[in-house]
Design a protein around this motif. Structure first.
Motif, PDB file in Angstrom:
ATOM      1  N   ARG A 139       0.831  -1.200   0.000  1.00  0.00           N
ATOM      2  CA  ARG A 139       0.000   0.000   0.000  1.00  0.00           C
ATOM      3  C   ARG A 139       0.868   1.253   0.000  1.00  0.00           C
ATOM      4  O   ARG A 139       0.565   2.235  -0.682  1.00  0.00           O
ATOM      5  CB  ARG A 139      -0.924   0.008   1.214  1.00  0.00           C
ATOM      6  N   THR A 140       1.962   1.212   0.758  1.00  0.00           N
ATOM      7  CA  THR A 140       2.874   2.357   0.804  1.00  0.00           C
ATOM      8  C   THR A 140       3.479   2.623  -0.567  1.00  0.00           C
ATOM      9  O   THR A 140       3.570   3.773  -1.012  1.00  0.00           O
ATOM     10  CB  THR A 140       3.988   2.116   1.838  1.00  0.00           C
ATOM     11  N   LEU A 141       3.895   1.552  -1.252  1.00  0.00           N
ATOM     12  CA  LEU A 141       4.474   1.711  -2.584  1.00  0.00           C
ATOM     13  C   LEU A 141       3.443   2.252  -3.562  1.00  0.00           C
ATOM     14  O   LEU A 141       3.746   3.148  -4.364  1.00  0.00           O
ATOM     15  CB  LEU A 141       5.022   0.368  -3.070  1.00  0.00           C
ATOM     16  N   LEU A 142       2.217   1.736  -3.515  1.00  0.00           N
ATOM     17  CA  LEU A 142       1.161   2.201  -4.413  1.00  0.00           C
ATOM     18  C   LEU A 142       0.887   3.684  -4.197  1.00  0.00           C
ATOM     19  O   LEU A 142       0.777   4.462  -5.157  1.00  0.00           O
ATOM     20  CB  LEU A 142      -0.103   1.375  -4.185  1.00  0.00           C
ATOM     21  N   ARG A 143       0.801   4.098  -2.934  1.00  0.00           N
ATOM     22  CA  ARG A 143       0.526   5.501  -2.644  1.00  0.00           C
ATOM     23  C   ARG A 143       1.698   6.396  -3.015  1.00  0.00           C
ATOM     24  O   ARG A 143       1.511   7.544  -3.446  1.00  0.00           O
ATOM     25  CB  ARG A 143       0.156   5.652  -1.173  1.00  0.00           C
ATOM     26  N   ALA A 144       2.911   5.874  -2.866  1.00  0.00           N
ATOM     27  CA  ALA A 144       4.089   6.643  -3.279  1.00  0.00           C
ATOM     28  C   ALA A 144       4.073   6.873  -4.786  1.00  0.00           C
ATOM     29  O   ALA A 144       4.403   7.971  -5.261  1.00  0.00           O
ATOM     30  CB  ALA A 144       5.368   5.920  -2.857  1.00  0.00           C
ATOM     31  N   ARG A 145       3.719   5.829  -5.542  1.00  0.00           N
ATOM     32  CA  ARG A 145       3.624   5.988  -6.997  1.00  0.00           C
ATOM     33  C   ARG A 145       2.538   6.998  -7.351  1.00  0.00           C
ATOM     34  O   ARG A 145       2.707   7.800  -8.274  1.00  0.00           O
ATOM     35  CB  ARG A 145       3.324   4.641  -7.654  1.00  0.00           C
ATOM     36  N   PHE A 146       1.390   6.947  -6.652  1.00  0.00           N
ATOM     37  CA  PHE A 146       0.310   7.896  -6.917  1.00  0.00           C
ATOM     38  C   PHE A 146       0.782   9.322  -6.656  1.00  0.00           C
ATOM     39  O   PHE A 146       0.537  10.226  -7.466  1.00  0.00           O
ATOM     40  CB  PHE A 146      -0.900   7.562  -6.037  1.00  0.00           C
ATOM     41  N   ARG A 147       1.456   9.529  -5.529  1.00  0.00           N
ATOM     42  CA  ARG A 147       1.941  10.877  -5.221  1.00  0.00           C
ATOM     43  C   ARG A 147       2.935  11.352  -6.274  1.00  0.00           C
ATOM     44  O   ARG A 147       2.872  12.506  -6.720  1.00  0.00           O
ATOM     45  CB  ARG A 147       2.584  10.902  -3.831  1.00  0.00           C
ATOM     46  N   GLU A 148       3.834  10.469  -6.656  1.00  0.00           N
ATOM     47  CA  GLU A 148       4.868  10.853  -7.626  1.00  0.00           C
ATOM     48  C   GLU A 148       4.284  11.118  -9.007  1.00  0.00           C
ATOM     49  O   GLU A 148       4.638  12.116  -9.657  1.00  0.00           O
ATOM     50  CB  GLU A 148       5.912   9.727  -7.707  1.00  0.00           C
ATOM     51  N   GLN A 149       3.410  10.227  -9.475  1.00  0.00           N
ATOM     52  CA  GLN A 149       2.966  10.271 -10.860  1.00  0.00           C
ATOM     53  C   GLN A 149       1.698  11.087 -11.074  1.00  0.00           C
ATOM     54  O   GLN A 149       1.428  11.514 -12.196  1.00  0.00           O
ATOM     55  CB  GLN A 149       2.772   8.843 -11.368  1.00  0.00           C
ATOM     56  N   ILE A 150       0.916  11.300 -10.013  1.00  0.00           N
ATOM     57  CA  ILE A 150      -0.298  12.101 -10.132  1.00  0.00           C
ATOM     58  C   ILE A 150      -0.148  13.430  -9.393  1.00  0.00           C
ATOM     59  O   ILE A 150      -0.166  14.502 -10.011  1.00  0.00           O
ATOM     60  CB  ILE A 150      -1.529  11.329  -9.586  1.00  0.00           C
ATOM     61  N   THR A 151       0.040  13.381  -8.073  1.00  0.00           N
ATOM     62  CA  THR A 151       0.049  14.623  -7.299  1.00  0.00           C
ATOM     63  C   THR A 151       1.258  15.494  -7.625  1.00  0.00           C
ATOM     64  O   THR A 151       1.127  16.707  -7.830  1.00  0.00           O
ATOM     65  CB  THR A 151       0.012  14.316  -5.790  1.00  0.00           C
TER      66      THR A 151
END
Length: 213
Positions: A139-151
């Motif tokens: 979950r941490t990795l998924l959210r990190a990717r979301f922050r990096e690639q979206i936010t």
């Protein structure tokens, strides 16, 4: 883990497309079930599997069964479970389409593109970051990717003060739109509403955050 990029076709949202209610899919990906073949079916099945189960419990055979393909086809196209997992974690194809408009037009473009992506992908392109049931590291990795690639991507697009705050709020608005479209199908008001009408109602709030005024 290295990220395997998922190709995507860059098309504009159909102005007259209706948000169609289909048979229930998983709330985790906002999906509607429908006939699929090949790479799209594999990726969709993998997204659902990795969202609903910890990585260790997901099998290539199970994904193949859900996608209606052979396990050997998944190996041929993706190689390993890790490579497939990294494809599922990749939000960049969605970001390329979502942020493909100038800031002055971005609010409306985001709404129309979200509806278009959901229709073409038979599922929401972002909601897996919210509903993932994997172990904490996943979950941490998924959210990190979301922050990096979206936010983070969106933060770089915005001008003016509080760009990071506004980017986070816009990301929340997009997740909220996806959740609403998923929760109220197939017979909610959104199911019979055109993408253009949704944009008329929903985009001004997003555009206010884009403008920062």
């Amino acid at each position: 883990m290295s990220t395997a990029e998922e190709p995507t076709s860059l098309t504009t949202a159909d102005a007259d497309r209706t948000v169609r209610g289909k048979s229930e899919g998983s709330p985790a990906d906002g999906g509607e079930m429908g006939p699929e073949t090949g790479r799209e079916a594999i990726i969709r099945a993998a997204r659902r599997a990795f969202t609903l189960k910890p990585y260790a419990e997901v099998t290539m055979r199970g994904i193949a069964a859900a996608a209606g393909v052979s396990p050997s086809l998944i190996v041929k196209r993706f190689g390993t479970k890790e490579a497939l997992f990294n494809t599922v974690l990749d939000f960049r194809p969605a970001a390329a389409e979502l942020f493909g408009a100038p800031p002055a037009e971005l609010g409306r473009h985001l709404v129309l593109t979200m509806v278009d992506l959901r229709d073409r992908l038979r599922g929401d392109p972002l909601l897996r970051v919210v509903f993932s049931l994997g172990i904490e590291d996943e979950r941490t990795l998924l959210r990190a990717r979301f922050r990096e690639q979206i936010t983070d991507h969106l933060t770089d697009v915005l001008d003016g003060p509080d760009a990071r705050l506004r980017a986070e709020l816009i990301a929340g608005q997009l997740l909220g739109l996806g959740a609403t479209l998923s929760l109220h199908r197939p017979d909610g008001a959104t199911a019979g509403t055109t993408a253009e009408r949704l944009a008329d109602l929903y985009a001004p709030g997003i555009q206010h955050l884009v403008d920062g005024s």
